[in-house]
Design a protein around this motif. Structure first.
Motif, PDB file in Angstrom:
ATOM      1  N   ARG A 137       0.834  -1.213   0.000  1.00 27.35           N
ATOM      2  CA  ARG A 137       0.000   0.000   0.000  1.00 27.35           C
ATOM      3  C   ARG A 137       0.869   1.264   0.000  1.00 27.35           C
ATOM      4  O   ARG A 137       0.582   2.229  -0.710  1.00 27.35           O
ATOM      5  CB  ARG A 137      -0.936   0.008   1.211  1.00 27.35           C
ATOM      6  N   ALA A 138       1.942   1.245   0.790  1.00 20.41           N
ATOM      7  CA  ALA A 138       2.847   2.397   0.838  1.00 20.41           C
ATOM      8  C   ALA A 138       3.505   2.620  -0.520  1.00 20.41           C
ATOM      9  O   ALA A 138       3.651   3.760  -0.972  1.00 20.41           O
ATOM     10  CB  ALA A 138       3.901   2.204   1.925  1.00 20.41           C
ATOM     11  N   MET A 139       3.892   1.531  -1.184  1.00 20.44           N
ATOM     12  CA  MET A 139       4.487   1.645  -2.521  1.00 20.44           C
ATOM     13  C   MET A 139       3.496   2.268  -3.500  1.00 20.44           C
ATOM     14  O   MET A 139       3.861   3.156  -4.283  1.00 20.44           O
ATOM     15  CB  MET A 139       4.947   0.274  -3.024  1.00 20.44           C
ATOM     16  N   GLN A 140       2.256   1.817  -3.460  1.00 18.52           N
ATOM     17  CA  GLN A 140       1.228   2.372  -4.343  1.00 18.52           C
ATOM     18  C   GLN A 140       1.005   3.857  -4.054  1.00 18.52           C
ATOM     19  O   GLN A 140       0.850   4.659  -4.975  1.00 18.52           O
ATOM     20  CB  GLN A 140      -0.085   1.587  -4.206  1.00 18.52           C
ATOM     21  N   ALA A 141       0.996   4.218  -2.791  1.00 20.92           N
ATOM     22  CA  ALA A 141       0.831   5.628  -2.425  1.00 20.92           C
ATOM     23  C   ALA A 141       2.005   6.453  -2.950  1.00 20.92           C
ATOM     24  O   ALA A 141       1.810   7.537  -3.523  1.00 20.92           O
ATOM     25  CB  ALA A 141       0.716   5.767  -0.904  1.00 20.92           C
ATOM     26  N   MET A 142       3.232   5.944  -2.783  1.00 20.77           N
ATOM     27  CA  MET A 142       4.416   6.655  -3.244  1.00 20.77           C
ATOM     28  C   MET A 142       4.380   6.874  -4.752  1.00 20.77           C
ATOM     29  O   MET A 142       4.741   7.946  -5.242  1.00 20.77           O
ATOM     30  CB  MET A 142       5.683   5.886  -2.874  1.00 20.77           C
ATOM     31  N   MET A 143       3.926   5.875  -5.495  1.00 22.68           N
ATOM     32  CA  MET A 143       3.911   5.963  -6.961  1.00 22.68           C
ATOM     33  C   MET A 143       2.988   7.070  -7.469  1.00 22.68           C
ATOM     34  O   MET A 143       3.129   7.524  -8.595  1.00 22.68           O
ATOM     35  CB  MET A 143       3.510   4.619  -7.566  1.00 22.68           C
ATOM     36  N   LYS A 144       2.078   7.540  -6.630  1.00 23.23           N
ATOM     37  CA  LYS A 144       1.142   8.606  -7.015  1.00 23.23           C
ATOM     38  C   LYS A 144       1.627   9.985  -6.597  1.00 23.23           C
ATOM     39  O   LYS A 144       1.002  10.983  -6.918  1.00 23.23           O
ATOM     40  CB  LYS A 144      -0.232   8.331  -6.393  1.00 23.23           C
ATOM     41  N   MET A 145       2.720  10.033  -5.857  1.00 21.84           N
ATOM     42  CA  MET A 145       3.208  11.310  -5.310  1.00 21.84           C
ATOM     43  C   MET A 145       4.286  11.926  -6.185  1.00 21.84           C
ATOM     44  O   MET A 145       5.012  11.224  -6.873  1.00 21.84           O
ATOM     45  CB  MET A 145       3.805  11.087  -3.914  1.00 21.84           C
ATOM     46  N   ASP A 146       4.373  13.241  -6.110  1.00 21.66           N
ATOM     47  CA  ASP A 146       5.552  13.949  -6.604  1.00 21.66           C
ATOM     48  C   ASP A 146       6.473  14.086  -5.387  1.00 21.66           C
ATOM     49  O   ASP A 146       7.281  13.223  -5.134  1.00 21.66           O
ATOM     50  CB  ASP A 146       5.181  15.294  -7.209  1.00 21.66           C
ATOM     51  N   LYS A 147       6.281  15.150  -4.606  1.00 22.66           N
ATOM     52  CA  LYS A 147       6.999  15.258  -3.332  1.00 22.66           C
ATOM     53  C   LYS A 147       6.445  14.185  -2.403  1.00 22.66           C
ATOM     54  O   LYS A 147       5.233  13.959  -2.344  1.00 22.66           O
ATOM     55  CB  LYS A 147       6.801  16.646  -2.721  1.00 22.66           C
ATOM     56  N   LEU A 148       7.324  13.513  -1.678  1.00 20.20           N
ATOM     57  CA  LEU A 148       6.882  12.471  -0.755  1.00 20.20           C
ATOM     58  C   LEU A 148       6.313  13.095   0.513  1.00 20.20           C
ATOM     59  O   LEU A 148       6.907  14.009   1.084  1.00 20.20           O
ATOM     60  CB  LEU A 148       8.029  11.523  -0.438  1.00 20.20           C
ATOM     61  N   ILE A 149       5.167  12.566   0.940  1.00 16.47           N
ATOM     62  CA  ILE A 149       4.461  13.068   2.110  1.00 16.47           C
ATOM     63  C   ILE A 149       4.506  11.988   3.187  1.00 16.47           C
ATOM     64  O   ILE A 149       3.902  10.919   3.036  1.00 16.47           O
ATOM     65  CB  ILE A 149       3.002  13.446   1.775  1.00 16.47           C
ATOM     66  N   VAL A 150       5.201  12.257   4.272  1.00 16.17           N
ATOM     67  CA  VAL A 150       5.425  11.284   5.333  1.00 16.17           C
ATOM     68  C   VAL A 150       4.109  10.734   5.879  1.00 16.17           C
ATOM     69  O   VAL A 150       3.931   9.519   5.986  1.00 16.17           O
ATOM     70  CB  VAL A 150       6.266  11.913   6.479  1.00 16.17           C
ATOM     71  N   LYS A 151       3.179  11.604   6.217  1.00 14.91           N
ATOM     72  CA  LYS A 151       1.913  11.165   6.810  1.00 14.91           C
ATOM     73  C   LYS A 151       1.158  10.237   5.851  1.00 14.91           C
ATOM     74  O   LYS A 151       0.620   9.213   6.275  1.00 14.91           O
ATOM     75  CB  LYS A 151       1.050  12.366   7.194  1.00 14.91           C
ATOM     76  N   ASP A 152       1.120  10.590   4.584  1.00 14.50           N
ATOM     77  CA  ASP A 152       0.387   9.766   3.611  1.00 14.50           C
ATOM     78  C   ASP A 152       1.057   8.402   3.418  1.00 14.50           C
ATOM     79  O   ASP A 152       0.359   7.391   3.257  1.00 14.50           O
ATOM     80  CB  ASP A 152       0.279  10.495   2.280  1.00 14.50           C
ATOM     81  N   LEU A 153       2.362   8.355   3.453  1.00 12.60           N
ATOM     82  CA  LEU A 153       3.071   7.081   3.345  1.00 12.60           C
ATOM     83  C   LEU A 153       2.776   6.191   4.564  1.00 12.60           C
ATOM     84  O   LEU A 153       2.487   5.009   4.420  1.00 12.60           O
ATOM     85  CB  LEU A 153       4.583   7.307   3.211  1.00 12.60           C
ATOM     86  N   GLN A 154       2.847   6.802   5.748  1.00  8.97           N
ATOM     87  CA  GLN A 154       2.574   6.051   6.974  1.00  8.97           C
ATOM     88  C   GLN A 154       1.122   5.606   7.030  1.00  8.97           C
ATOM     89  O   GLN A 154       0.824   4.456   7.403  1.00  8.97           O
ATOM     90  CB  GLN A 154       2.920   6.894   8.207  1.00  8.97           C
ATOM     91  N   ASP A 155       0.187   6.479   6.643  1.00  6.50           N
ATOM     92  CA  ASP A 155      -1.234   6.132   6.630  1.00  6.50           C
ATOM     93  C   ASP A 155      -1.497   4.960   5.670  1.00  6.50           C
ATOM     94  O   ASP A 155      -2.275   4.053   5.991  1.00  6.50           O
ATOM     95  CB  ASP A 155      -2.098   7.326   6.241  1.00  6.50           C
ATOM     96  N   ALA A 156      -0.865   4.979   4.512  1.00 10.34           N
ATOM     97  CA  ALA A 156      -1.041   3.889   3.546  1.00 10.34           C
ATOM     98  C   ALA A 156      -0.537   2.575   4.144  1.00 10.34           C
ATOM     99  O   ALA A 156      -1.194   1.549   4.057  1.00 10.34           O
ATOM    100  CB  ALA A 156      -0.314   4.211   2.241  1.00 10.34           C
ATOM    101  N   TYR A 157       0.627   2.634   4.771  1.00 14.65           N
ATOM    102  CA  TYR A 157       1.178   1.441   5.397  1.00 14.65           C
ATOM    103  C   TYR A 157       0.244   0.916   6.490  1.00 14.65           C
ATOM    104  O   TYR A 157       0.009  -0.299   6.604  1.00 14.65           O
ATOM    105  CB  TYR A 157       2.566   1.745   5.981  1.00 14.65           C
ATOM    106  N   ASP A 158      -0.316   1.825   7.280  1.00 14.35           N
ATOM    107  CA  ASP A 158      -1.180   1.464   8.390  1.00 14.35           C
ATOM    108  C   ASP A 158      -2.595   1.074   7.948  1.00 14.35           C
ATOM    109  O   ASP A 158      -3.414   0.674   8.772  1.00 14.35           O
ATOM    110  CB  ASP A 158      -1.255   2.599   9.414  1.00 14.35           C
ATOM    111  N   GLY A 159      -2.895   1.256   6.660  1.00 13.59           N
ATOM    112  CA  GLY A 159      -4.216   0.915   6.151  1.00 13.59           C
ATOM    113  C   GLY A 159      -5.289   1.936   6.456  1.00 13.59           C
ATOM    114  O   GLY A 159      -6.470   1.622   6.487  1.00 13.59           O
ATOM    115  N   LYS A 160      -4.889   3.172   6.675  1.00  7.86           N
ATOM    116  CA  LYS A 160      -5.854   4.252   6.991  1.00  7.86           C
ATOM    117  C   LYS A 160      -6.356   4.938   5.744  1.00  7.86           C
ATOM    118  O   LYS A 160      -5.711   5.033   4.751  1.00  7.86           O
ATOM    119  CB  LYS A 160      -5.206   5.288   7.914  1.00  7.86           C
TER     120      LYS A 160
END
Length: 160
Positions: A137-160
């Protein structure tokens, strides 16, 4: 005892190495200009265009050359900036992309064409964490980002 760096990245610029050196040392805290060799240095009182220069960025040594237009930077090599938090990501993302080009997944090119990866340490934790589904999930979230967003990466990993 002085520790000598064994491998030094050597950066080829067209004719703006000194401008690049000054830009980079202004961006990275704890950085400095080293030795500069100029055309005309042999003549007393004369200074000319930079030929080569050494500099350090946050403890990493580099060498720069004004080598002419034959070679250009490309994404085959990039400089990875390990950021402790979102504040550092935001700072380096904005500073290094000034006059350059923002890209995907934390990559950018600076105004000199050099590629950088601006990466929070959270990325390693979520991409290589014990939860394989969370990592996907974190990888998929990262692939949609330009600048990396820490909260969004962590939320994706956590399933939020």
């Amino acid at each position: 005892m002085e520790i000598r760096q064994k491998i030094t990245p050597f950066l080829w610029f067209d004719n703006n190495a000194e401008e690049a050196i000054n830009f980079y040392i202004a961006v990275f805290e704890g950085s400095a200009v080293g030795d500069l060799a100029r055309y005309g240095d042999a003549a007393p009182g004369k200074t000319g265009r930079l030929i080569t220069g050494t500099f350090s960025l946050a403890g990493q040594q580099f060498m720069a050359l004004n080598g002419g237009p034959m070679f250009k930077f490309n994404e085959a090599i990039s400089l990875f900036v390990d950021c402790k938090d979102q504040e550092e990501v935001d700072y380096f993302w904005e500073k290094l992309s000034e006059g350059g080009e923002k890209s995907r997944c934390g990559w950018l090119k600076d105004k000199f064409g050099l590629s950088w990866q601006i990466v929070p340490d959270t990325l390693t934790k979520v991409l290589y964490g014990a939860d394989r589904e969370g990592s996907a999930r974190a990888m998929q979230a990262m692939m949609k980002m330009d600048k990396l967003i820490v909260k969004d990466l962590q939320d994706a990993y956590d399933g939020k």
